[in-house]
Design a protein around this motif. Sequence first.
Motif, short mmCIF file in Angstrom:
data_model
loop_
_atom_site.label_atom_id
_atom_site.label_comp_id
_atom_site.label_asym_id
_atom_site.label_seq_id
_atom_site.Cartn_x
_atom_site.Cartn_y
_atom_site.Cartn_z
N GLN A 32 0.87 -1.20 0.00
CA GLN A 32 0.04 -0.01 0.08
C GLN A 32 0.99 1.25 -0.03
O GLN A 32 1.99 1.18 0.49
CB GLN A 32 -0.90 0.09 1.32
CG GLN A 32 -1.86 -1.30 1.28
CD GLN A 32 -3.03 -0.84 2.15
OE1 GLN A 32 -2.92 -0.26 3.38
NE2 GLN A 32 -4.08 -1.63 2.01
N SER A 33 0.51 2.20 -0.75
CA SER A 33 1.17 3.56 -0.80
C SER A 33 0.30 4.75 -0.39
O SER A 33 -0.67 4.71 -0.44
CB SER A 33 1.99 3.74 -2.04
OG SER A 33 1.12 3.75 -2.93
N PHE A 34 1.07 5.78 -0.09
CA PHE A 34 0.29 6.87 -0.01
C PHE A 34 1.12 8.13 -0.56
O PHE A 34 2.60 8.27 -0.26
CB PHE A 34 -0.01 7.38 1.51
CG PHE A 34 -0.58 8.78 1.66
CD1 PHE A 34 -1.89 9.03 1.52
CD2 PHE A 34 0.21 9.76 1.85
CE1 PHE A 34 -2.55 10.20 1.63
CE2 PHE A 34 -0.37 11.21 2.15
CZ PHE A 34 -1.60 11.41 1.86
N SER A 35 0.84 9.06 -1.30
CA SER A 35 1.32 10.21 -1.83
C SER A 35 0.57 11.41 -1.71
O SER A 35 -0.32 11.33 -2.19
CB SER A 35 1.70 10.14 -3.15
OG SER A 35 2.35 11.18 -3.57
N GLY A 36 0.87 12.45 -0.76
CA GLY A 36 0.10 13.78 -0.92
C GLY A 36 0.38 14.58 0.31
O GLY A 36 1.66 14.22 1.04
N ILE A 37 -0.26 15.55 0.56
CA ILE A 37 0.14 16.92 1.75
C ILE A 37 -0.35 16.28 2.64
O ILE A 37 -1.68 15.93 2.86
CB ILE A 37 -0.38 18.08 1.21
CG1 ILE A 37 0.07 18.46 -0.20
CG2 ILE A 37 -0.30 19.08 2.17
CD1 ILE A 37 1.61 18.78 -0.16
N GLN A 38 0.31 16.24 3.81
CA GLN A 38 -0.13 15.82 5.30
C GLN A 38 0.27 17.10 6.41
O GLN A 38 1.26 17.77 6.17
CB GLN A 38 0.48 14.48 5.68
CG GLN A 38 0.09 13.39 4.97
CD GLN A 38 -1.09 12.99 5.13
OE1 GLN A 38 -2.32 13.35 4.90
NE2 GLN A 38 -1.65 11.93 6.16
N SER A 39 -0.63 17.14 7.24
CA SER A 39 -0.41 18.12 8.28
C SER A 39 0.25 17.14 9.62
O SER A 39 0.18 16.08 9.65
CB SER A 39 -1.65 18.76 8.79
OG SER A 39 -1.64 19.25 10.00
N GLY A 40 1.09 17.95 10.28
CA GLY A 40 1.52 17.47 11.62
C GLY A 40 2.52 16.19 11.32
O GLY A 40 2.89 15.36 12.07
N ASN A 41 3.54 16.55 10.42
CA ASN A 41 4.84 15.63 10.22
C ASN A 41 5.48 15.42 11.18
O ASN A 41 6.23 14.60 11.79
CB ASN A 41 5.30 15.76 8.83
CG ASN A 41 4.18 15.62 7.75
OD1 ASN A 41 3.46 14.73 7.79
ND2 ASN A 41 3.94 16.76 6.92
N GLN A 42 6.28 16.93 11.63
CA GLN A 42 7.24 16.93 12.68
C GLN A 42 6.26 17.07 14.02
O GLN A 42 6.63 16.56 14.99
CB GLN A 42 8.07 18.16 12.34
CG GLN A 42 9.47 17.60 11.59
CD GLN A 42 10.62 18.57 11.93
OE1 GLN A 42 10.23 19.71 12.13
NE2 GLN A 42 11.68 18.04 11.62
N MET A 43 5.59 18.12 14.07
CA MET A 43 4.74 18.35 15.19
C MET A 43 3.29 18.43 14.94
O MET A 43 3.08 19.12 13.81
CB MET A 43 5.25 19.73 15.75
CG MET A 43 6.79 19.88 16.48
SD MET A 43 7.21 21.37 17.16
CE MET A 43 8.84 20.94 17.59
N GLY A 44 2.59 18.36 15.81
CA GLY A 44 0.99 18.29 15.25
C GLY A 44 0.66 19.99 15.33
O GLY A 44 1.01 20.67 16.04
N SER A 45 -0.04 20.10 14.19
CA SER A 45 -0.57 21.37 13.81
C SER A 45 -1.79 21.75 14.94
O SER A 45 -2.52 20.74 15.47
CB SER A 45 -1.33 21.64 12.54
OG SER A 45 -0.14 21.26 11.57
N ARG A 46 -1.75 23.02 15.40
CA ARG A 46 -2.53 23.27 16.53
C ARG A 46 -2.93 24.85 16.56
O ARG A 46 -2.18 25.59 16.01
CB ARG A 46 -1.85 22.81 17.75
CG ARG A 46 -0.82 23.73 18.06
CD ARG A 46 0.26 23.12 19.05
NE ARG A 46 1.13 21.94 18.28
CZ ARG A 46 1.96 21.58 19.18
NH1 ARG A 46 2.63 21.99 20.15
NH2 ARG A 46 2.72 20.55 18.29
N VAL A 47 -3.92 25.30 17.10
CA VAL A 47 -4.32 26.53 17.55
C VAL A 47 -4.76 26.57 18.98
O VAL A 47 -5.23 25.67 19.48
CB VAL A 47 -5.28 26.97 16.95
CG1 VAL A 47 -5.83 28.51 17.57
CG2 VAL A 47 -4.88 27.41 15.45
#
Lengths: 353, 353, 353
Positions: A32-47
């Motif tokens: 299985q494979s995935f290719s695309g834009i992801q959020s939170g790769n190094q640190m979780g995105s947050r407000v």
Amino acid sequence: TAAFAQTNVTVYGIVDMGYINAKANNAGTSKQSFSGIQSGNQMGSRVGFRGTEDLGNGLKALFTLEYGLNADVGAGSWTGTARQSFLGLTGNFGTAVAGRLQNPGYNFASKYDVLGAAVWSPVGQLSDNAGLSISARDGLGRLDNAVAYISPSFSGLTIIAAHAFGEQVKNNPIRGADTDPQAVWALAAEYTLGDLNVGAVYHKLNDIGGTDSAQAEHDRAEYALGASYDFKVVKLSALYQRASDDNVGNVRSDDDSTKLWQVGVGVPVGAKGMVEVAYGRYKNDRDNGRADLDAKAWGVNYEHSLSPRTVAYVGYGRLNNGSNTAFTNLNTGALTSNGKNAAQFGLGMRHSF
Amino acid sequence: TAAFAQTNVTVYGIVDMGYINAKANNAGTSKQSFSGIQSGNQMGSRVGFRGTEDLGNGLKALFTLEYGLNADVGAGSWTGTARQSFLGLTGNFGTAVAGRLQNPGYNFASKYDVLGAAVWSPVGQLSDNAGLSISARDGLGRLDNAVAYISPSFSGLTIIAAHAFGEQVKNNPIRGADTDPQAVWALAAEYTLGDLNVGAVYHKLNDIGGTDSAQAEHDRAEYALGASYDFKVVKLSALYQRASDDNVGNVRSDDDSTKLWQVGVGVPVGAKGMVEVAYGRYKNDRDNGRADLDAKAWGVNYEHSLSPRTVAYVGYGRLNNGSNTAFTNLNTGALTSNGKNAAQFGLGMRHSF
Amino acid sequence: TAAFAQTNVTVYGIVDMGYINAKANNAGTSKQSFSGIQSGNQMGSRVGFRGTEDLGNGLKALFTLEYGLNADVGAGSWTGTARQSFLGLTGNFGTAVAGRLQNPGYNFASKYDVLGAAVWSPVGQLSDNAGLSISARDGLGRLDNAVAYISPSFSGLTIIAAHAFGEQVKNNPIRGADTDPQAVWALAAEYTLGDLNVGAVYHKLNDIGGTDSAQAEHDRAEYALGASYDFKVVKLSALYQRASDDNVGNVRSDDDSTKLWQVGVGVPVGAKGMVEVAYGRYKNDRDNGRADLDAKAWGVNYEHSLSPRTVAYVGYGRLNNGSNTAFTNLNTGALTSNGKNAAQFGLGMRHSF
């Protein structure tokens, strides 16, 4: 005037976004494979929203309300899930808070992981796949309905104690029954001397579920030791964790014993760059005839500071499963199967505000 | 000090609230109606967080996190759905962003619609009912998991290119199979010369669903041309769109061909008022024996600026369905049926902060 | 500059967090209990965005967007539910707003309850358990899809009028059918003279559900009278409510008649403390052979101001059910049964920002 109305609260956050290419080998020659834009790769995105108020005599009230984001999508982008959400007091006595808390092991794992719990961090991947609570990833790494105390620094030594109430209605409790259902107890010590950091953390979890389908409600003890030394031309970091699951599935003779370790090294590249490499192993020995689990992983990361608040990064991580684990890449949904390997590559940017 | 702690992020938004009275004729002499307060009549209500950081050499990091609101209700008021949510860089080279993006056709449709995609806009109603991606309404008008590049202005000419990755795990992909499931490609050009604006946009959508129950997964190409000229005493605006759906339901001989156009005129009334009127038509020709679809609509809007950030508005729009369409009023839930008409009247206020 | 970008909007909120110990007696000798950290014990935790814009001639636009928080947990912490969410105008004529509104009875109940609708307030517990709309707790205490007008003060007298549209599609309405499904009408008057406050509020609710399983859709009228006088050494407060449910379950001869009252007293303790005690009773007389309902409650609260924005509190409340009510503690999930009692103790802190 309105221009000064915002002094009581600071809005802050992180947006971490990048391109991810992940591959997970599956049964037979399938993958299985995935290719695309992801959020939170190094640190979780947050407000988040946070603030303090001076109460006099060195005492302050403080609060933090911080929510996770899936910043690459529309629906469910603002998750509504609090990363942290607490109210408390801080002063000469230390800091006491109540609410939803990052447990001592959460902060611990980030501190002694040179890859800072990026999705390609060995300890990040192994601890999250194994469902450990001493982990810089979500899962058991945070405590609902909890209280914590953080001591002042005594010549470099800081003590943290936390307790999570099992937030559930107790039905007709009688003497002799379990009086702390789903409660968590945690204790940590951190020591800093110049460029040396060492620390230890202990978690006791009551009535947790478990990491595989054969485990029903049982208790667990986890502890970890970590150390880092910054030689300037190179930074070394190591982390060792253990977990003991007692009476798995409420079977008295069925226990689990988990070991996890990671060593890492960071090397500055010029004034603004840093290369970090880490290697880790996971081993889970089990009673009662169930197959032992193990896996290993390594990861590498290059970070370049574009400014005080913005970092560009590129990273790669690889998981090698033992014959009874199917650990897989974090955050992509690409699945592996027992004994197969998974890897992911990422390139992105992280901005703090 | 705390008073200056907010310099890294700006909180902004729009609250658009008003009274709506809508009527939709239904089968026979039946009809459905709605009367009440609605949010997002002219523009979607929203709250956002955005900021920039100077990286030196003319380069800046920038982010936007913007969430939709149903501002007239309690439960589900903060939807958690991002309208836009991106991180990127801007400089002499242009602007590059990644995340959840408003596609080029979204901004395009708003720009060449004198009614600015109000719920009573002809092109707004027709494109949203038809599920087109070149549309100022939700539906396909935004891209998850996407990247975009916006060029600097070359003597008034701006180019925009965007790509949305099909955010899904690919299972055992083999040569010859579809390698871009659910991906979107978009290209747009905008040209400004004094009071003249002209533009073109092209979208290619892979593996989308479709606008009626007979359509299963297939590919689509959409393009649009738009122009506006501001003569001061009157502003003229026109928009022409086409869409081609190939191999509908994966049937090679079954294609759709959609045409949609709108003409509009805006006339200033005094220093603070503006009347806008528009008329539009939709036509969908289909192969394989399925019935053709068409519909027409007109709308009128009066806006009065109460201040730089607050506008009062009143509007009316009417939809006339062809014998095989049941397009209906946006946002009210009042349903029409094939060949029947729908109309809505609104009176409200829009405030930007 | 960016430092002044926040003048259009103020971020504000409350975090109320504390330890709660609750017990609810159940059938026979059984009981349910809860012990842990809870959010919103005295006031609901919340984050909001609000602002105004000067339109000239004494007129201002104003908006509020305020969301509830479950601040002690992770998942569902940011509920997405608006407490209030409105846009409007204010000036010499008064204030007119539209959106999601706290009804006049919501503000009324808080004002004449010395315990300010804490979870241990008698009127808070009784009105919330009974599902009344004149209540400082959630339930029917807020209006979706509504408009309201608040008059200026005429020598101390303020009038409030509100209407909530029944936000639903009407299907083929004909003359004679119900033309206001699920609509709410409300009217209130408040009078202030020095240290005296008196007020009255009237609500008319169409087509509501009801407070017990035998009640299907029917209409209800509610009214309340309240008064408070601040003698400085002691503050007295009293509240009397009635509700009439007509044609319960659409049965013409089946009506309900509800009475609820509370008396309370607040005594300052030093410059920063205040003790508040209240006692209340609830009685529901019913036609058509259904059993009458009644219950009583008392509560006590001590508040200590740590600063202008931070309060520490301790409170206790007790509910005594009549033989046909099973009212229970708010917010804990611990259930009682008919004729049994419930009590809760709380200790916590409330911070406004």
